[in-house]
Write a protein that holds these residues in place. Structure first.
Motif, short mmCIF file in Angstrom:
data_model
loop_
_atom_site.label_atom_id
_atom_site.label_comp_id
_atom_site.label_asym_id
_atom_site.label_seq_id
_atom_site.Cartn_x
_atom_site.Cartn_y
_atom_site.Cartn_z
N LEU A 189 9.03 10.63 1.25
CA LEU A 189 9.06 12.09 1.38
C LEU A 189 8.43 12.66 0.11
CD1 LEU A 189 12.69 12.52 2.77
CD2 LEU A 189 10.55 12.80 4.04
N GLY A 190 7.78 13.80 0.26
CA GLY A 190 7.24 14.49 -0.92
C GLY A 190 5.89 13.96 -1.40
N ARG A 191 5.28 12.99 -0.67
CA ARG A 191 4.00 12.47 -1.15
C ARG A 191 2.85 13.46 -0.90
NH1 ARG A 191 -0.06 11.60 -3.03
NH2 ARG A 191 -1.27 9.70 -3.34
N GLN A 214 10.88 2.48 -3.44
CA GLN A 214 11.73 2.63 -2.25
C GLN A 214 11.46 1.50 -1.25
OE1 GLN A 214 12.04 7.04 -0.96
NE2 GLN A 214 10.41 7.05 -2.47
N ASN A 215 10.18 1.12 -1.10
CA ASN A 215 9.82 0.02 -0.19
C ASN A 215 10.48 -1.28 -0.63
OD1 ASN A 215 6.35 1.10 0.25
ND2 ASN A 215 8.17 1.66 1.38
N ARG A 216 10.48 -1.51 -1.93
CA ARG A 216 11.02 -2.77 -2.44
C ARG A 216 12.52 -2.83 -2.25
NH1 ARG A 216 7.21 -5.60 -6.44
NH2 ARG A 216 7.97 -7.10 -4.99
N ASN A 217 13.17 -1.67 -2.38
CA ASN A 217 14.63 -1.63 -2.22
C ASN A 217 15.04 -1.39 -0.77
OD1 ASN A 217 15.33 -2.01 -4.95
ND2 ASN A 217 14.68 0.07 -5.36
N ARG A 218 14.07 -1.01 0.06
CA ARG A 218 14.36 -0.64 1.46
C ARG A 218 15.47 0.41 1.50
NH1 ARG A 218 10.64 -3.97 4.74
NH2 ARG A 218 10.04 -5.53 3.24
N TYR A 219 15.39 1.33 0.55
CA TYR A 219 16.38 2.41 0.48
C TYR A 219 15.60 3.67 0.11
CZ TYR A 219 20.35 5.20 -0.99
OH TYR A 219 21.27 6.20 -1.10
N TYR A 220 15.76 4.72 0.92
CA TYR A 220 14.86 5.86 0.81
C TYR A 220 15.55 7.12 0.28
CZ TYR A 220 11.41 2.85 2.76
OH TYR A 220 10.53 1.81 2.90
N TRP A 221 14.82 7.87 -0.54
CA TRP A 221 15.38 9.03 -1.25
C TRP A 221 15.11 10.33 -0.47
CZ3 TRP A 221 12.25 7.93 -6.38
CH2 TRP A 221 12.55 6.65 -6.83
N SER A 222 15.89 11.35 -0.83
CA SER A 222 15.65 12.68 -0.23
C SER A 222 14.43 13.30 -0.92
CB SER A 222 16.86 13.58 -0.43
OG SER A 222 16.98 13.90 -1.81
N GLU A 223 13.87 14.32 -0.28
CA GLU A 223 12.72 15.01 -0.86
C GLU A 223 13.10 15.63 -2.22
OE1 GLU A 223 9.46 17.21 1.57
OE2 GLU A 223 11.01 18.66 1.08
N ALA A 224 14.30 16.22 -2.26
CA ALA A 224 14.74 16.86 -3.51
C ALA A 224 14.80 15.85 -4.65
CB ALA A 224 16.11 17.51 -3.30
N GLU A 225 15.24 14.64 -4.32
CA GLU A 225 15.35 13.59 -5.33
C GLU A 225 13.94 13.20 -5.84
OE1 GLU A 225 17.89 10.70 -3.64
OE2 GLU A 225 18.02 9.52 -5.47
N VAL A 226 13.00 13.11 -4.91
CA VAL A 226 11.62 12.77 -5.28
C VAL A 226 11.07 13.85 -6.23
CG1 VAL A 226 9.25 12.52 -4.40
CG2 VAL A 226 11.17 11.46 -3.17
N ILE A 257 0.85 -1.19 0.00
CA ILE A 257 0.00 0.00 0.00
C ILE A 257 0.89 1.23 0.00
CG2 ILE A 257 -0.31 0.53 2.48
CD1 ILE A 257 -3.40 0.09 1.82
N THR A 258 0.43 2.32 -0.63
CA THR A 258 1.24 3.54 -0.61
C THR A 258 0.46 4.66 0.07
OG1 THR A 258 0.48 4.19 -2.79
CG2 THR A 258 2.53 2.92 -2.69
N GLY A 259 1.15 5.78 0.28
CA GLY A 259 0.53 6.88 1.02
C GLY A 259 0.63 6.65 2.51
N LYS A 260 1.60 5.86 2.92
CA LYS A 260 1.80 5.56 4.36
C LYS A 260 2.54 6.73 5.02
CE LYS A 260 4.27 1.93 3.23
NZ LYS A 260 4.15 1.96 1.77
N PRO A 261 2.48 6.79 6.35
CA PRO A 261 3.32 7.78 7.04
C PRO A 261 4.80 7.45 6.78
CG PRO A 261 1.67 6.83 8.53
CD PRO A 261 1.64 6.01 7.28
N VAL A 262 5.64 8.48 6.76
CA VAL A 262 7.06 8.28 6.44
C VAL A 262 7.71 7.29 7.40
CG1 VAL A 262 9.31 9.48 6.37
CG2 VAL A 262 7.30 10.54 5.35
N GLU A 263 7.26 7.30 8.66
CA GLU A 263 7.88 6.42 9.68
C GLU A 263 7.67 4.94 9.39
OE1 GLU A 263 5.82 8.87 10.09
OE2 GLU A 263 6.51 10.25 11.65
N VAL A 264 6.65 4.60 8.61
CA VAL A 264 6.42 3.18 8.29
C VAL A 264 6.49 2.94 6.78
CG1 VAL A 264 5.22 2.45 10.39
CG2 VAL A 264 3.90 3.51 8.56
N GLY A 265 7.43 3.65 6.14
CA GLY A 265 7.69 3.34 4.73
C GLY A 265 7.09 4.30 3.72
#
Ligand code: NAD
Length: 421
Positions: free
Chosen positions: A183-185, A361-373, A172-180
């Protein structure tokens, strides 16, 4: 005003594009209907100890390009036809934005304002339980929509993870940042809207500096559109409207003043100083849509531009931030008037684009900066806009038909390659 069935609107729009594309009849017919429709009835224990049955829907319209993707609405008037229409628009939207997803949509028939928070949680968890076999990170990925929030998504992700015995943020997407969440959503849809407006202005050789704007709807999308039009593009928002009515100021309505006023008064419409009150939901919004502005941005609900008012629209550009704001009859009139329309499923594709980024990002478990988004979002929206604009120029068709042509062509090719038709 006669009730307009949004699914009939979708089918009529598709038929027009199919004709322009000379689409093979078997593909045309396959795209006129959803692939899968789930109707679930499930029981929820209420706070007073009673049990209530709720009805939920999930429509998976077409998954030729990837797992289906689309929001969940909690609304008392939710109907299967509305969900089907929105699932179809999601299908065209992901295709035009070049995101490897199909289209889906869902909802629960309920009145969130009559449910306690604990009841909302139980409805959310029970709905996911009822459809858990049909969704998943590689099957169908829901997201928030009307009256569902990032908290709703967190409960749903948790319930799905518990049922499947895995940690599955990508369900699911649109989750709070703390649980995946990404940024920038939060303002992604509005950002996408303003990128398409910027591109349209470029193509039309128009400056946006001090361009006049009217925004209908002041929720997630409309309020951020106001902020970003002002902050990023230097435009002047002269009118805003919502369910309380509409206000106007020739000199422009400052975003920060509206925010302060909302904090003080709850609603902004009647209480703001230095602005003219255009009227209530009916009168105010009617006047707003007919204002002599450079850009009109419907960001509220469906079917607000109809054959009754289309002739009165004076804007040069309409950026359809809302889904389905224009009826097919109005579309014809607006096109004849030469108004440049940025069609809904292109204009508001920013939200699903960042949802896709969240899933990646969830699939890679690696998160981007807001600027990158934001940078990646800008690239995707700019490309999608150019594809549609250029197609409209090449084929001599209106932008909506061109957007359908771009997306239907991709879908048709995928369906052929998969051997469906
Ligand atoms: P929201 O519920 O946050 O806000 C809706 C706004 O519309 C509110 O200000 C409400 O008062 C106003 N409104 C409702 N009925 C109205 C009426 N009859 N006249 C005038 N104003 C009215 O919703 P949102 O998330 O901002 O979505 C707005 C539109 O954008 C919808 O069509 C939605 O499907 C579409 N959209 C939203 C997103 C997203 O990311 N939120 C993405 C794509 C498309």
């Amino acid at each position: 005003m006669k009730e307009m069935n949004p699914f009939k609107t979708v089918q009529r729009q598709l038929d027009k594009a199919a004709e322009a594309l000379d689409l093979e009849e078997s593909i045309h017919q396959a795209l006129r209907k959803p692939m899968r429709t789930f109707i679930v009835n499930f029981q929820v224990k209420m706070d007073d100890g009673s049990s209530k049955t709720f009805k939920g829907y999930r429509v998976q319209y077409n998954d030729a390009l990837g797992p289906t993707k689309g929001g969940l609405r909690f609304h008392p008037n939710e109907t299967l036809d509305t969900v089907k229409a929105l699932a179809a628009w999601m299908t065209w939207k992901t295709a035009v934005a070049d995101i490897p997803y199909g289209g889906g949509k869902g909802g629960v028939v309920c009145s969130p304002n009559q449910l306690s928070e604990r009841e909302m949680e139980r409805v959310s968890r029970s709905y996911i339980c009822a459809i858990s076999d049909y969704i998943g990170p590689d099957k169908d990925i829901p997201a928030p929509d009307v009256y569902t929030t990032s908290q709703t998504m967190a409960w749903m992700m948790d319930e799905f993870s518990k049922i499947k015995g895995v940690n599955a943020p990508g369900v699911i997407t649109g989750k709070p940042v703390e649980v995946g969440g990404s940024l920038g959503r939060g303002d992604a849809t509005a950002r996408g809207v303003i990128y398409t407006i910027r591109e349209a202005a470029n193509k039309l050789n128009r400056s946006l500096d001090q361009a006049t704007i009217a925004v209908q709807g002041y929720g997630n999308v409309g309020s951020y559109v106001h902020k970003l039009m002002e902050e990023q593009l230097g435009a002047k928002v002269v009118a805003i409207g919502d369910e309380e009515g509409a206000i106007y100021s020739e000199d422009g309505i400052c975003y920060s003043k509206v925010k302060d006023n909302m904090k003080a008064h709850g609603v902004f419409s009647k209480e703001m100083e230095g602005v003219e009150y255009l009227g209530d939901i009916e009168e105010g919004n009617k006047k707003l849509l007919e204002l002599d502005v450079d850009i009109l941005i419907p960001a509220a609900i469906e079917n607000v531009l109809t054959q009754e008012n289309a002739d009165e629209v004076k804007a040069d550009i309409i950026a359809e931030a809302a889904n389905g704001p224009t009826t097919p009859e109005a579309d014809d009139i607006l096109n004849q008037k030469g108004i440049y329309i940025i069609p809904d499923f292109l204009c508001n594709a920013g939200g699903v684009t960042v949802s896709y980024f969240e899933w990646v990002q969830n699939r890679n478990r690696y998160y981007w900066s807001e600027a990158e988004v934001y940078e990646r979002l800008d690239k995707k929206m700019t490309k999608a806009f150019a594809d549609v604009h250029n197609r409209a120029q090449e084929e001599g068709v209106d932008n909506r038909t061109a957007a359908y042509m771009v997306s239907i062509e991709k879908l048709a090719r995928a369906m052929e390659l998969r051997g469906w038709v």
